[in-house]
Motif scaffolding. Sequence first.
Motif, PDB file in Angstrom:
ATOM      1  N   ILE A  52      -2.497   4.853  -0.147  1.00  0.00           N
ATOM      2  CA  ILE A  52      -3.903   4.298  -0.210  1.00  0.00           C
ATOM      3  C   ILE A  52      -3.410   2.815  -0.409  1.00  0.00           C
ATOM      4  O   ILE A  52      -3.180   2.313  -1.415  1.00  0.00           O
ATOM      5  N   PHE A  53      -3.818   1.928   0.515  1.00  0.00           N
ATOM      6  CA  PHE A  53      -3.575   0.527   0.249  1.00  0.00           C
ATOM      7  C   PHE A  53      -4.618  -0.121  -0.201  1.00  0.00           C
ATOM      8  O   PHE A  53      -5.826  -0.045   0.448  1.00  0.00           O
ATOM      9  N   LEU A  54      -4.635  -0.610  -1.554  1.00  0.00           N
ATOM     10  CA  LEU A  54      -5.814  -0.972  -2.343  1.00  0.00           C
ATOM     11  C   LEU A  54      -6.075  -2.479  -2.042  1.00  0.00           C
ATOM     12  O   LEU A  54      -7.220  -2.949  -2.120  1.00  0.00           O
ATOM     13  N   GLY A  55      -5.187  -3.327  -1.551  1.00  0.00           N
ATOM     14  CA  GLY A  55      -5.415  -4.521  -1.058  1.00  0.00           C
ATOM     15  C   GLY A  55      -5.656  -5.428  -2.047  1.00  0.00           C
ATOM     16  O   GLY A  55      -5.468  -5.191  -3.359  1.00  0.00           O
ATOM     17  N   THR A  56      -5.910  -6.690  -1.991  1.00  0.00           N
ATOM     18  CA  THR A  56      -5.994  -7.873  -2.884  1.00  0.00           C
ATOM     19  C   THR A  56      -7.500  -8.557  -2.559  1.00  0.00           C
ATOM     20  O   THR A  56      -7.990  -8.484  -1.390  1.00  0.00           O
ATOM     21  N   ASN A  57      -7.796  -9.367  -3.363  1.00  0.00           N
ATOM     22  CA  ASN A  57      -9.007 -10.210  -3.006  1.00  0.00           C
ATOM     23  C   ASN A  57     -10.183  -9.620  -2.788  1.00  0.00           C
ATOM     24  O   ASN A  57     -11.096 -10.053  -1.691  1.00  0.00           O
ATOM     25  N   GLY A  58     -10.300  -8.441  -3.240  1.00  0.00           N
ATOM     26  CA  GLY A  58     -11.670  -7.567  -3.120  1.00  0.00           C
ATOM     27  C   GLY A  58     -11.836  -6.863  -1.761  1.00  0.00           C
ATOM     28  O   GLY A  58     -12.747  -6.329  -1.140  1.00  0.00           O
ATOM     29  N   MET A  59     -10.581  -6.846  -1.057  1.00  0.00           N
ATOM     30  CA  MET A  59     -10.664  -6.119   0.321  1.00  0.00           C
ATOM     31  C   MET A  59     -10.811  -4.711   0.244  1.00  0.00           C
ATOM     32  O   MET A  59     -10.502  -3.944  -0.730  1.00  0.00           O
ATOM     33  N   GLU A  60     -11.499  -3.938   1.236  1.00  0.00           N
ATOM     34  CA  GLU A  60     -11.590  -2.641   1.213  1.00  0.00           C
ATOM     35  C   GLU A  60     -10.280  -1.733   1.404  1.00  0.00           C
ATOM     36  O   GLU A  60      -9.409  -2.215   1.962  1.00  0.00           O
ATOM     37  N   PRO A  61     -10.258  -0.827   0.531  1.00  0.00           N
ATOM     38  CA  PRO A  61      -8.980   0.023   0.624  1.00  0.00           C
ATOM     39  C   PRO A  61      -8.917   0.826   2.051  1.00  0.00           C
ATOM     40  O   PRO A  61      -9.680   0.768   2.794  1.00  0.00           O
ATOM     41  N   VAL A  62      -7.567   0.813   2.409  1.00  0.00           N
ATOM     42  CA  VAL A  62      -7.119   1.622   3.703  1.00  0.00           C
ATOM     43  C   VAL A  62      -6.030   2.697   3.594  1.00  0.00           C
ATOM     44  O   VAL A  62      -5.578   2.639   2.511  1.00  0.00           O
ATOM     45  N   LEU A  63      -6.347   3.878   4.408  1.00  0.00           N
ATOM     46  CA  LEU A  63      -5.225   4.659   4.244  1.00  0.00           C
ATOM     47  C   LEU A  63      -4.055   4.322   4.919  1.00  0.00           C
ATOM     48  O   LEU A  63      -4.091   3.551   5.998  1.00  0.00           O
ATOM     49  N   LEU A  64      -3.031   4.853   4.366  1.00  0.00           N
ATOM     50  CA  LEU A  64      -1.606   4.723   4.996  1.00  0.00           C
ATOM     51  C   LEU A  64      -1.263   6.224   5.349  1.00  0.00           C
ATOM     52  O   LEU A  64      -0.998   7.112   4.428  1.00  0.00           O
ATOM     53  N   VAL A  65      -1.143   6.272   6.647  1.00  0.00           N
ATOM     54  CA  VAL A  65      -0.556   7.539   6.919  1.00  0.00           C
ATOM     55  C   VAL A  65       0.973   7.517   7.741  1.00  0.00           C
ATOM     56  O   VAL A  65       1.240   6.575   8.171  1.00  0.00           O
ATOM     57  N   ARG A  66       1.541   8.676   7.908  1.00  0.00           N
ATOM     58  CA  ARG A  66       2.680   8.708   8.545  1.00  0.00           C
ATOM     59  C   ARG A  66       2.448   9.628   9.733  1.00  0.00           C
ATOM     60  O   ARG A  66       1.915  10.692   9.960  1.00  0.00           O
ATOM     61  N   ASP A  67       2.870   8.962  10.875  1.00  0.00           N
ATOM     62  CA  ASP A  67       2.521   9.525  12.198  1.00  0.00           C
ATOM     63  C   ASP A  67       3.704  10.591  12.835  1.00  0.00           C
ATOM     64  O   ASP A  67       3.437  10.775  14.072  1.00  0.00           O
ATOM     65  N   GLY A  68       4.511  11.013  12.016  1.00  0.00           N
ATOM     66  CA  GLY A  68       5.322  11.935  12.533  1.00  0.00           C
ATOM     67  C   GLY A  68       6.250  12.878  11.553  1.00  0.00           C
ATOM     68  O   GLY A  68       5.954  12.594  10.275  1.00  0.00           O
ATOM     69  N   GLY A  69       7.082  13.638  12.107  1.00  0.00           N
ATOM     70  CA  GLY A  69       7.717  14.398  10.913  1.00  0.00           C
ATOM     71  C   GLY A  69       6.894  15.690  10.490  1.00  0.00           C
ATOM     72  O   GLY A  69       5.864  16.166  11.206  1.00  0.00           O
ATOM     73  N   ILE A  70       7.448  16.138   9.626  1.00  0.00           N
ATOM     74  CA  ILE A  70       6.758  17.654   9.124  1.00  0.00           C
ATOM     75  C   ILE A  70       6.147  17.180   7.565  1.00  0.00           C
ATOM     76  O   ILE A  70       6.955  16.683   6.793  1.00  0.00           O
ATOM     77  N   SER A  71       5.058  17.500   7.475  1.00  0.00           N
ATOM     78  CA  SER A  71       4.465  16.986   6.030  1.00  0.00           C
ATOM     79  C   SER A  71       4.616  15.836   5.535  1.00  0.00           C
ATOM     80  O   SER A  71       4.773  15.601   4.448  1.00  0.00           O
ATOM     81  N   GLY A  72       4.413  14.889   6.716  1.00  0.00           N
ATOM     82  CA  GLY A  72       4.476  13.333   6.049  1.00  0.00           C
ATOM     83  C   GLY A  72       5.971  12.908   6.024  1.00  0.00           C
ATOM     84  O   GLY A  72       6.123  11.707   5.532  1.00  0.00           O
ATOM     85  N   LEU A  73       6.747  13.714   6.165  1.00  0.00           N
ATOM     86  CA  LEU A  73       8.255  13.276   5.645  1.00  0.00           C
ATOM     87  C   LEU A  73       8.923  12.847   7.144  1.00  0.00           C
ATOM     88  O   LEU A  73       8.655  13.517   8.133  1.00  0.00           O
ATOM     89  N   GLY A  74       9.398  11.641   7.026  1.00  0.00           N
ATOM     90  CA  GLY A  74       9.833  10.956   8.436  1.00  0.00           C
ATOM     91  C   GLY A  74       8.613  10.218   9.170  1.00  0.00           C
ATOM     92  O   GLY A  74       7.437  10.179   8.543  1.00  0.00           O
ATOM     93  N   GLY A  75       8.671   9.787  10.227  1.00  0.00           N
ATOM     94  CA  GLY A  75       7.897   9.000  10.831  1.00  0.00           C
ATOM     95  C   GLY A  75       7.707   7.681  10.399  1.00  0.00           C
ATOM     96  O   GLY A  75       8.175   7.256   9.442  1.00  0.00           O
ATOM     97  N   ASP A  76       6.338   6.952  11.104  1.00  0.00           N
ATOM     98  CA  ASP A  76       6.223   5.602  10.769  1.00  0.00           C
ATOM     99  C   ASP A  76       5.072   5.386   9.998  1.00  0.00           C
ATOM    100  O   ASP A  76       4.229   6.386   9.730  1.00  0.00           O
ATOM    101  N   LEU A  77       5.046   4.552   8.796  1.00  0.00           N
ATOM    102  CA  LEU A  77       3.789   4.420   8.199  1.00  0.00           C
ATOM    103  C   LEU A  77       2.682   3.451   8.713  1.00  0.00           C
ATOM    104  O   LEU A  77       3.057   2.193   8.922  1.00  0.00           O
ATOM    105  N   ARG A  78       1.800   3.908   9.142  1.00  0.00           N
ATOM    106  CA  ARG A  78       0.489   3.219   9.612  1.00  0.00           C
ATOM    107  C   ARG A  78      -0.787   3.158   8.903  1.00  0.00           C
ATOM    108  O   ARG A  78      -0.805   3.897   7.938  1.00  0.00           O
ATOM    109  N   THR A  79      -1.408   2.156   9.207  1.00  0.00           N
ATOM    110  CA  THR A  79      -2.609   1.871   8.407  1.00  0.00           C
ATOM    111  C   THR A  79      -3.936   2.358   9.113  1.00  0.00           C
ATOM    112  O   THR A  79      -3.736   2.380  10.347  1.00  0.00           O
ATOM    113  N   LEU A  80      -4.585   3.045   8.646  1.00  0.00           N
ATOM    114  CA  LEU A  80      -6.030   3.763   9.075  1.00  0.00           C
ATOM    115  C   LEU A  80      -7.283   3.345   8.220  1.00  0.00           C
ATOM    116  O   LEU A  80      -7.257   3.778   7.120  1.00  0.00           O
ATOM    117  N   ASN A  81      -8.133   2.674   8.959  1.00  0.00           N
ATOM    118  CA  ASN A  81      -9.397   2.501   8.105  1.00  0.00           C
ATOM    119  C   ASN A  81     -10.060   3.708   7.558  1.00  0.00           C
ATOM    120  O   ASN A  81     -10.186   4.651   8.566  1.00  0.00           O
TER     121      ASN A  81
END
Length: 261
Positions: free
Chosen positions: A109-138
């Motif tokens: 979870i990206f908590l951010g700075t200066n009072g911004m709302e947190p966003v989810l960080l998800v991995r878009d590939g691999g198995i059970s989150g291993l591998g793949g790219d890290l991407r942000t999801l509101n």
Amino acid sequence: MGQVTTEKDLAMKMLLATASASALLLAAAACSDADAPAQTAGYETNGPQIETVDDADDQTVEAAEADTDVDASTRTEYTLAAGEMEASDLIGASVHGPAGEEIATVADIFLGTNGMEPVLLVRDGGISGLGGDLRTLNFDAATVSGEAGDEPDLIIAITEENLETLPEFEQDEMNDFRLASEMMGAVPAMSFSDEQARVNDLIVTNTGELKYAVISPGLVSTDQIVIDANAIKVAEGDGEGEVVIDIDQAAFDEAPMYRWE
């Protein structure tokens, strides 16, 4: 003409010598007796003073250590409300597409700075989150549900093929306290006492609001209390630097105990 010493004179000299020696011994004994009470009084006076100082030091140390002691009997209990969850449960949860298939995993979870709302960080590939790219999801792009204490269910209206359209995220360095995984386990000092605490978890809502931090007031304490998440401050910018808990004694004393299922 030389003086002749008679037996009578010799006896008289020996008598005088004996009397003089006795007088010297009596005088020495008198001096010794006069000094003894003063020495004894001085020793007896100093002894209790040293013990009193030691006791005072012990009490001062005990009082300082008691500043962060937790008295569970005087505190209310906090339990997760509907829609609230521990960040540690959310991290690692599966992300499902519209058809219910698993397409990603919550990496952080990206908590951010200066009072911004947190966003989810998800991995878009691999198995059970291993591998793949890290991407942000509101959070508002996902439906997050589940019982408190269980791994949440996440459903997003994005297919696996379209995950690559989400913005990428790269973590440049370790100890990036903008990330929930880095914040959890941090050992910041509390501003009112300079005693160190341990951040055990964060409490977020299913809409992405960061509400509370669960801390142990001491590195070896098994107690857990709940404080406002905004009380955790990063001393330097960009999420990197020393972490402190900006809280006063009254707020600490009123913080509820955390009860987890």
